[in-house]
Write a protein that holds these residues in place. Structure first.
Motif, PDB file in Angstrom:
ATOM      1  N   ALA A  23      -6.803  31.284  74.964  1.00  0.00           N
ATOM      2  CA  ALA A  23      -7.470  31.564  73.685  1.00  0.00           C
ATOM      3  C   ALA A  23      -6.638  31.064  72.508  1.00  0.00           C
ATOM      4  O   ALA A  23      -7.189  30.642  71.481  1.00  0.00           O
ATOM      5  N   ASP A  24      -5.306  31.079  72.660  1.00  0.00           N
ATOM      6  CA  ASP A  24      -4.439  30.638  71.549  1.00  0.00           C
ATOM      7  C   ASP A  24      -4.658  29.170  71.224  1.00  0.00           C
ATOM      8  O   ASP A  24      -4.751  28.783  70.058  1.00  0.00           O
ATOM      9  N   LEU A  25      -4.730  28.324  72.262  1.00  0.00           N
ATOM     10  CA  LEU A  25      -4.942  26.902  72.009  1.00  0.00           C
ATOM     11  C   LEU A  25      -6.338  26.649  71.469  1.00  0.00           C
ATOM     12  O   LEU A  25      -6.516  25.833  70.554  1.00  0.00           O
ATOM     13  N   ALA A  26      -7.335  27.354  71.993  1.00  0.00           N
ATOM     14  CA  ALA A  26      -8.696  27.181  71.478  1.00  0.00           C
ATOM     15  C   ALA A  26      -8.753  27.519  69.992  1.00  0.00           C
ATOM     16  O   ALA A  26      -9.376  26.799  69.200  1.00  0.00           O
ATOM     17  N   ALA A  27      -8.064  28.597  69.606  1.00  0.00           N
ATOM     18  CA  ALA A  27      -8.046  28.976  68.188  1.00  0.00           C
ATOM     19  C   ALA A  27      -7.323  27.927  67.353  1.00  0.00           C
ATOM     20  O   ALA A  27      -7.738  27.608  66.228  1.00  0.00           O
ATOM     21  N   ALA A  28      -6.230  27.360  67.881  1.00  0.00           N
ATOM     22  CA  ALA A  28      -5.479  26.339  67.143  1.00  0.00           C
ATOM     23  C   ALA A  28      -6.319  25.082  66.934  1.00  0.00           C
ATOM     24  O   ALA A  28      -6.308  24.483  65.856  1.00  0.00           O
ATOM     25  N   VAL A  29      -7.077  24.671  67.964  1.00  0.00           N
ATOM     26  CA  VAL A  29      -7.917  23.471  67.842  1.00  0.00           C
ATOM     27  C   VAL A  29      -9.054  23.717  66.854  1.00  0.00           C
ATOM     28  O   VAL A  29      -9.397  22.853  66.043  1.00  0.00           O
ATOM     29  N   GLU A  30      -9.647  24.913  66.901  1.00  0.00           N
ATOM     30  CA  GLU A  30     -10.728  25.233  65.959  1.00  0.00           C
ATOM     31  C   GLU A  30     -10.200  25.247  64.522  1.00  0.00           C
ATOM     32  O   GLU A  30     -10.878  24.783  63.597  1.00  0.00           O
ATOM     33  N   ALA A  31      -8.986  25.774  64.343  1.00  0.00           N
ATOM     34  CA  ALA A  31      -8.391  25.760  62.997  1.00  0.00           C
ATOM     35  C   ALA A  31      -8.068  24.332  62.571  1.00  0.00           C
ATOM     36  O   ALA A  31      -8.242  23.969  61.394  1.00  0.00           O
ATOM     37  N   ALA A  32      -7.604  23.497  63.502  1.00  0.00           N
ATOM     38  CA  ALA A  32      -7.302  22.099  63.177  1.00  0.00           C
ATOM     39  C   ALA A  32      -8.560  21.356  62.754  1.00  0.00           C
ATOM     40  O   ALA A  32      -8.518  20.491  61.869  1.00  0.00           O
ATOM     41  N   ALA A  33      -9.691  21.685  63.366  1.00  0.00           N
ATOM     42  CA  ALA A  33     -10.944  21.007  63.018  1.00  0.00           C
ATOM     43  C   ALA A  33     -11.352  21.271  61.573  1.00  0.00           C
ATOM     44  O   ALA A  33     -12.099  20.482  60.980  1.00  0.00           O
ATOM     45  N   LEU A  34     -10.847  22.369  60.989  1.00  0.00           N
ATOM     46  CA  LEU A  34     -11.172  22.701  59.600  1.00  0.00           C
ATOM     47  C   LEU A  34     -10.186  22.114  58.614  1.00  0.00           C
ATOM     48  O   LEU A  34     -10.377  22.229  57.405  1.00  0.00           O
ATOM     49  N   ASP A  35      -9.107  21.496  59.113  1.00  0.00           N
ATOM     50  CA  ASP A  35      -8.108  20.914  58.224  1.00  0.00           C
ATOM     51  C   ASP A  35      -8.698  19.727  57.461  1.00  0.00           C
ATOM     52  O   ASP A  35      -9.551  19.000  57.973  1.00  0.00           O
ATOM     53  N   ILE A  70       1.345  25.496  70.387  1.00  0.00           N
ATOM     54  CA  ILE A  70       1.184  24.487  69.346  1.00  0.00           C
ATOM     55  C   ILE A  70       0.231  25.050  68.297  1.00  0.00           C
ATOM     56  O   ILE A  70      -0.752  25.712  68.625  1.00  0.00           O
ATOM     57  N   ASP A  71       0.555  24.817  67.023  1.00  0.00           N
ATOM     58  CA  ASP A  71      -0.293  25.354  65.958  1.00  0.00           C
ATOM     59  C   ASP A  71      -1.310  24.309  65.501  1.00  0.00           C
ATOM     60  O   ASP A  71      -1.357  23.189  66.011  1.00  0.00           O
ATOM     61  N   ALA A  72      -2.123  24.696  64.525  1.00  0.00           N
ATOM     62  CA  ALA A  72      -3.197  23.815  64.048  1.00  0.00           C
ATOM     63  C   ALA A  72      -2.641  22.509  63.492  1.00  0.00           C
ATOM     64  O   ALA A  72      -3.179  21.425  63.764  1.00  0.00           O
ATOM     65  N   LEU A  73      -1.554  22.597  62.710  1.00  0.00           N
ATOM     66  CA  LEU A  73      -0.983  21.383  62.131  1.00  0.00           C
ATOM     67  C   LEU A  73      -0.415  20.471  63.219  1.00  0.00           C
ATOM     68  O   LEU A  73      -0.462  19.246  63.101  1.00  0.00           O
ATOM     69  N   GLY A  74       0.099  21.057  64.285  1.00  0.00           N
ATOM     70  CA  GLY A  74       0.583  20.247  65.406  1.00  0.00           C
ATOM     71  C   GLY A  74      -0.538  19.487  66.082  1.00  0.00           C
ATOM     72  O   GLY A  74      -0.369  18.332  66.493  1.00  0.00           O
TER      73      GLY A  74
END
Length: 414
Positions: free
Chosen positions: A26-38, A126-130
């Motif tokens: 779930a952590d990676l899924a959340a990071a990718v979803e946040a990255a999509a909003l960047d 890995i975070d959204a910016l990564g």
């Protein structure tokens, strides 16, 4: 007031691509979803689902693959995952880029992935910016010069001097920091950049905006009006022969071309609230909000700061400049109260000087051309350094010179 530190790095925007992520946590899924909003991913179309490599192979057995596939591996053994990757390669279209995110730091495993054509291997967490950085890196040409930095300057209210700030900051970038700079006047009907630089170009930004199918690097180069060796102007026609009801993406192609050839692009954004102006502000590398020390400016500046913080979670907050300060006998909101209300330290407080600014405007000159040692000229230089991340370098140079200058002053006095 303390601001949350945000990493200041230039990550190029991601081109118009499709991407699908197959996550196991779930952590990676959340990071990718946040990255999509960047803001750097605004042209990309991103889908996130669970299942890892087996789900990807099943999905693409009867469907074309996107430009980028992101896979997470967590529970499988390395050999098992490599087998799943081989199965996926049989249904992958040529040219599809694959990023693998794993939970084990293993050089041998990394080499096996690269040998199978995987574009990158990242270690979780890995975070959204990564995620944004990894996707952007896939499309950056090796050895290509870095893209130019866009600085959007907008007024919190009409008449607060945002265009004056934009033009003087652009001039300081070109003269004081020796950066090739383009000032883009986006107020097509009422822009003042041509007047402020004493230029009357026969063509300008309107030719690029109203004929988007013809816009290319050669055309943009012809439209630029040269003010000096390092400073060019993309002026507005300031004519009312047609309305300016522009689409949200009206300036995308133009800015992509300018970023590929110019280190600094200053956008003089008019005080309007449209889909295209919001897009320009959100997608710029740096934002400067210019306000006057009065209530309407305070309200609007706070609204802008709040919106941009929400829309740009991976970027530093905008810089707020208080202009036209200290007018005699006028009730004003003090700089400290203004900063407290918006929740940000002010980037600069520009004192009101009717004689200096009025003469400069009438002569088509910048403040530093009129009075190089004026306090406002120094503030514009500092602001220019801040928006391109060169404040420390400038201060260091000044610090090294201070002992020499003070010694010379003492000798002269003695």
């Amino acid at each position: 007031m303390t601001e949350i530190p945000v990493r200041d790095e230039m990550i190029p925007p991601v081109p118009r691509i499709t991407m699908q992520a197959f996550c196991e946590t779930a952590d990676l899924a959340a990071a990718v979803e946040a990255a999509a909003l960047d803001r750097r991913m605004q042209k990309a179309h991103v889908r996130v689902q669970t299942g890892g490599a087996p789900a990807a192979a099943a999905a693409y057995a009867q469907a074309p693959t996107p430009n980028v596939v992101l896979l997470e591996t967590r529970h499988q053994s390395q050999g098992e995952f490599l087998g799943q990757l081989d199965a996926l390669s049989e249904v992958c279209d040529a040219g599809t880029k694959v990023i693998v995110i794993g939970h084990v730091n293993d050089v041998t495993f990394y080499r096996e992935l690269i040998a199978r054509g995987v574009s990158d291997y990242l270690i979780a967490p890995i975070d959204a910016l990564g995620v944004v950085r990894a996707i952007s890196g896939l499309f950056a040409a090796p050895g290509a010069p870095p893209l130019g930095r866009t600085v959007a300057v907008v007024g919190a209210k009409g008449g607060v001097g945002a265009s004056t700030v934009a033009h003087n900051v652009g001039w300081a970038l070109s003269r004081k920091l020796d950066m090739s700079t383009v000032i883009v006047d986006l107020d097509i009907a009422f822009g003042t950049a041509g007047l402020d630089f004493n230029q009357d170009p026969p063509q300008g930004i309107a030719e690029a905006i109203f004929a988007p199918e013809r816009v290319d690097a050669n055309m943009v180069d012809r439209l630029l009006s040269k003010c000096s060796d390092k400073l060019s102007l993309l002026a507005a026609p300031a004519l009312l022969d047609r309305t300016c009801d522009l689409t949200e993406t009206a300036f995308d192609n133009l800015l992509d071309i300018l970023r590929a050839s110019t280190p600094a692009i200053v956008l003089d954004v008019p005080h309007v609230w449209t889909a295209w102006s919001r897009r320009l502000l959100v997608s710029s590398d740096e934002i400067v909000i210019v306000a006057a020390p009065e209530l309407a400016s305070l309200r609007n500046a706070k609204n802008l700061v709040d919106l941009l913080r929400q829309a740009r979670p991976n970027d530093r907050p905008p810089k707020v400049v208080l202009n036209q300060a200290a007018i005699p006998k006028r009730p004003e909101i003090g700089p400290s109260d203004f900063a407290k209300a918006i929740g940000l330290d002010l980037a600069a407080v520009l004192p009101f000087d009717a004689q200096l600014f009025g003469t400069a405007a009438n002569n088509g000159q910048m403040i530093a051309e009129m009075q190089p040692n004026a306090r406002c000229a120094e503030l514009f230089n500092d602001l220019a350094g801040a928006v391109v991340g060169r404040t420390g370098e400038r201060r260091a140079r000044r610090t090294m010179l201070e002992p020499i200058l003070s010694k010379l002053t003492r000798r002269k006095a003695s």
